[in-house]
Design a protein around this motif. Sequence first.
Motif, PDB file in Angstrom:
ATOM      1  N   GLY A  84       0.813  -1.217   0.000  1.00 57.05           N
ATOM      2  CA  GLY A  84       0.000   0.000   0.000  1.00 57.05           C
ATOM      3  C   GLY A  84       0.843   1.261   0.000  1.00 57.05           C
ATOM      4  N   MET A  85       1.893   1.259   0.808  1.00 53.49           N
ATOM      5  CA  MET A  85       2.790   2.416   0.864  1.00 53.49           C
ATOM      6  C   MET A  85       3.507   2.607  -0.466  1.00 53.49           C
ATOM      7  SD  MET A  85       6.153   3.688   1.340  1.00 53.49           S
ATOM      8  CE  MET A  85       7.172   2.364   1.879  1.00 53.49           C
ATOM      9  N   TYR A  86       4.001   1.516  -1.067  1.00 57.69           N
ATOM     10  CA  TYR A  86       4.671   1.618  -2.358  1.00 57.69           C
ATOM     11  C   TYR A  86       3.700   2.134  -3.421  1.00 57.69           C
ATOM     12  CZ  TYR A  86       9.364  -0.048  -1.493  1.00 57.69           C
ATOM     13  OH  TYR A  86      10.680  -0.128  -1.094  1.00 57.69           O
ATOM     14  N   ARG A  87       2.484   1.656  -3.396  1.00 53.21           N
ATOM     15  CA  ARG A  87       1.472   2.117  -4.358  1.00 53.21           C
ATOM     16  C   ARG A  87       1.245   3.622  -4.226  1.00 53.21           C
ATOM     17  NH1 ARG A  87      -4.061   3.041  -4.491  1.00 53.21           N
ATOM     18  NH2 ARG A  87      -4.988   2.620  -6.533  1.00 53.21           N
TER      19      ARG A  87
ATOM     20  N   VAL B 123      11.642  -4.160  -7.158  1.00 50.19           N
ATOM     21  CA  VAL B 123      11.775  -5.196  -8.185  1.00 50.19           C
ATOM     22  C   VAL B 123      11.126  -6.501  -7.713  1.00 50.19           C
ATOM     23  CG1 VAL B 123      13.444  -6.644  -9.423  1.00 50.19           C
ATOM     24  CG2 VAL B 123      13.800  -4.175  -9.272  1.00 50.19           C
ATOM     25  N   SER B 124      11.359  -6.872  -6.468  1.00 55.10           N
ATOM     26  CA  SER B 124      10.820  -8.151  -5.986  1.00 55.10           C
ATOM     27  C   SER B 124       9.299  -8.134  -5.854  1.00 55.10           C
ATOM     28  CB  SER B 124      11.453  -8.543  -4.651  1.00 55.10           C
ATOM     29  OG  SER B 124      11.031  -7.687  -3.608  1.00 55.10           O
ATOM     30  N   ARG B 125       8.722  -6.975  -5.556  1.00 53.01           N
ATOM     31  CA  ARG B 125       7.267  -6.879  -5.376  1.00 53.01           C
ATOM     32  C   ARG B 125       6.544  -6.385  -6.631  1.00 53.01           C
ATOM     33  NH1 ARG B 125       9.723  -7.545  -0.973  1.00 53.01           N
ATOM     34  NH2 ARG B 125       8.680  -8.051   0.971  1.00 53.01           N
ATOM     35  N   TRP B 126       7.302  -6.058  -7.680  1.00 51.19           N
ATOM     36  CA  TRP B 126       6.702  -5.480  -8.881  1.00 51.19           C
ATOM     37  C   TRP B 126       5.600  -6.351  -9.506  1.00 51.19           C
ATOM     38  CZ3 TRP B 126       6.112  -0.777 -10.295  1.00 51.19           C
ATOM     39  CH2 TRP B 126       5.636  -0.497 -11.576  1.00 51.19           C
ATOM     40  N   PRO B 127       5.742  -7.659  -9.562  1.00 52.19           N
ATOM     41  CA  PRO B 127       4.657  -8.457 -10.158  1.00 52.19           C
ATOM     42  C   PRO B 127       3.293  -8.219  -9.496  1.00 52.19           C
ATOM     43  CG  PRO B 127       6.623  -9.791  -9.949  1.00 52.19           C
ATOM     44  CD  PRO B 127       6.894  -8.482  -9.226  1.00 52.19           C
TER      45      PRO B 127
ATOM     46  N   LYS C  66      -0.076  -4.756 -10.785  1.00 51.62           N
ATOM     47  CA  LYS C  66      -1.515  -4.997 -10.875  1.00 51.62           C
ATOM     48  C   LYS C  66      -2.312  -3.979 -10.065  1.00 51.62           C
ATOM     49  CE  LYS C  66      -0.658  -9.908 -11.369  1.00 51.62           C
ATOM     50  NZ  LYS C  66      -0.703 -11.197 -10.685  1.00 51.62           N
ATOM     51  N   MET C  67      -1.631  -3.274  -9.177  1.00 54.71           N
ATOM     52  CA  MET C  67      -2.284  -2.291  -8.312  1.00 54.71           C
ATOM     53  C   MET C  67      -2.236  -0.885  -8.906  1.00 54.71           C
ATOM     54  SD  MET C  67      -0.619  -3.691  -4.730  1.00 54.71           S
ATOM     55  CE  MET C  67      -1.403  -2.494  -3.677  1.00 54.71           C
ATOM     56  N   LEU C  68      -1.559  -0.738 -10.027  1.00 54.85           N
ATOM     57  CA  LEU C  68      -1.354   0.572 -10.649  1.00 54.85           C
ATOM     58  C   LEU C  68      -2.149   0.659 -11.943  1.00 54.85           C
ATOM     59  CD1 LEU C  68       2.522   0.631 -10.288  1.00 54.85           C
ATOM     60  CD2 LEU C  68       0.873   1.766  -8.778  1.00 54.85           C
TER      61      LEU C  68
END
Length: 77
Positions: free
Chosen positions: A23-26, A47-51, A55-57
């Motif tokens: 949520g914070m990264y988004r 990079v590790s959480r990008w997949p 989908k959240m963007l």
Amino acid sequence: MPLHLAWSGLRTFDLADEKLLLGMYRIVLLNGRYEDYTRYLDATVLVSRWPVLRKMLGRGVRAVWEERFPRLRPAAT
């Protein structure tokens, strides 16, 4: 987080909680400025959480980040 990023709702994030981390990264990816990217984002985590994050963007935000940082582009299948 400063008000220009988290203007509505949660402003403190427990980054050990995966949902709060995403949520914070988004929030930063959608509303941040260069200074916010360098302060709040970690390249390895991004990079590790990008997949999941991609989908959240929205398509436009996702395309800009993937164009600028080819490592974020999904692998060809």
